[in-house]
Write an enzyme that holds these catalytic residues in place. Sequence first.
Site, short mmCIF file in Angstrom:
data_model
loop_
_atom_site.label_atom_id
_atom_site.label_comp_id
_atom_site.label_asym_id
_atom_site.label_seq_id
_atom_site.Cartn_x
_atom_site.Cartn_y
_atom_site.Cartn_z
N ASP A 54 0.81 -1.22 0.00
CA ASP A 54 0.00 0.00 0.00
C ASP A 54 0.85 1.27 0.00
O ASP A 54 0.71 2.15 0.86
CB ASP A 54 -0.94 0.01 1.21
CG ASP A 54 -1.69 -1.29 1.41
OD1 ASP A 54 -2.01 -1.93 0.39
OD2 ASP A 54 -1.96 -1.67 2.56
N GLU A 88 -11.28 -1.18 -3.78
CA GLU A 88 -10.61 -0.51 -2.67
C GLU A 88 -9.49 0.38 -3.18
O GLU A 88 -9.25 0.49 -4.39
CB GLU A 88 -10.05 -1.54 -1.68
CG GLU A 88 -8.95 -2.42 -2.23
CD GLU A 88 -8.47 -3.46 -1.22
OE1 GLU A 88 -9.11 -3.62 -0.16
OE2 GLU A 88 -7.44 -4.11 -1.49
N HIS A 131 -2.97 -1.09 -5.41
CA HIS A 131 -2.93 -0.11 -4.32
C HIS A 131 -1.86 0.95 -4.59
O HIS A 131 -0.86 1.06 -3.91
CB HIS A 131 -2.70 -0.77 -2.97
CG HIS A 131 -3.27 0.06 -1.87
ND1 HIS A 131 -4.39 -0.31 -1.17
CD2 HIS A 131 -2.91 1.28 -1.39
CE1 HIS A 131 -4.68 0.64 -0.28
NE2 HIS A 131 -3.80 1.62 -0.41
N ARG A 181 4.64 -8.21 -0.54
CA ARG A 181 4.32 -7.18 -1.54
C ARG A 181 5.33 -6.03 -1.42
O ARG A 181 5.52 -5.47 -0.35
CB ARG A 181 2.89 -6.66 -1.32
CG ARG A 181 1.83 -7.72 -1.56
CD ARG A 181 0.44 -7.24 -1.19
NE ARG A 181 0.34 -6.97 0.26
CZ ARG A 181 -0.76 -6.48 0.85
NH1 ARG A 181 -1.81 -6.18 0.11
NH2 ARG A 181 -0.78 -6.28 2.15
#
Length: 354
Positions: A52, A226, A291, A321
């Site tokens: 993120d 999202e 993201h 990630r």
Amino acid sequence: MPTHMRCLFRRLLTISLLTLTLACQKTAAPPPPVTPPTLTTFTNPLLQAGPDPWVIRRGDFYYYMHTTGNNLTIRKTAKMSELGSAVSTVVWTPQQAGVNQRDIWAPELHFLDGKWYIYYAADPLCCDGHRLYVLENASPDPTTGTWVDKGRLAVPGQDLWAIDGTVLEQNGKRYLLWSGHETASSQAQRLYIAEMSTPWTLVGPRIELSRPEYGWEQNGSPAVNEGPEVLRHGNQTFIVYSASHCSTDDYALGLLTASATADPLRPAAWTKSAAPVFVKNPAGRAFGPGHNGFFQSKDGTEDWLIYHANAQPGQGCGDTRSPRMQKFTWNADGTPNFGTPVATGTALPKPAGE
């Protein structure tokens, strides 16, 4: 040769050699200094872990954040290509009086009305899961000063599960975008918008802008929209969002488009792209790319996308990630063209101005 002649010869030879040596020492040039080559490229990933990712630039510095899970950390750097060596500062942890939170996700740093704000999601250990929260800092540098907890961010009367808050400014007004549940019992994630009266206060109503409807938005469970992020170009405003569950390799980016003068609270003002705009690249070791965030190069001539992805299939939603970045362009109709996730280890030109 007489003895006195041999002595004279040796003496003259010694003087000549000494004179020659001194002359050479005076005229010999010193060796040139060794200058290390200037690196003009970088490679992804920027860090080994960083779900993120979020970047904002103010003045000469970029400020970067990502999900750590247990605190809020800011990296400060003058060059995004050197993020790995940036100074890292933990600016807030939930182990404070009156704060009871865990699983801190997707922090974003914004500069609004002369102050810094961090929007983040956390589980308050009650109330059926995550909610959005806001911190405020009056310091010119967000890595210094005091962060003040401004509390939970929710539409009055609609205190529901919510994550991934970001800010949209349009037509002289300010709005919050986020991902949430329709009801307390719902699991599918939808994108919502509400007007803000202050950087820490929402006024109703909450309006739904997008829900998982296409097949590429419904991989994994639950179905997900999202990570909404705002991008502007010309006379258009875009919301780039992440779709499908992060546990799948098919986590991808979708696109909503509206006029830059439209009322963003009007769902009909937004057009949703029927196909994703950024998808996995297995050959390039980019699984579940998404993201994202956006920033411009130091000289303002280039637009850059930052996002996370896994290097191997099946790695899901964890800390494997890693943040990556790449330059993107614009299509003839003014929409962004993000291309394909660049393979890890590929030498890429640094952002212009670095």
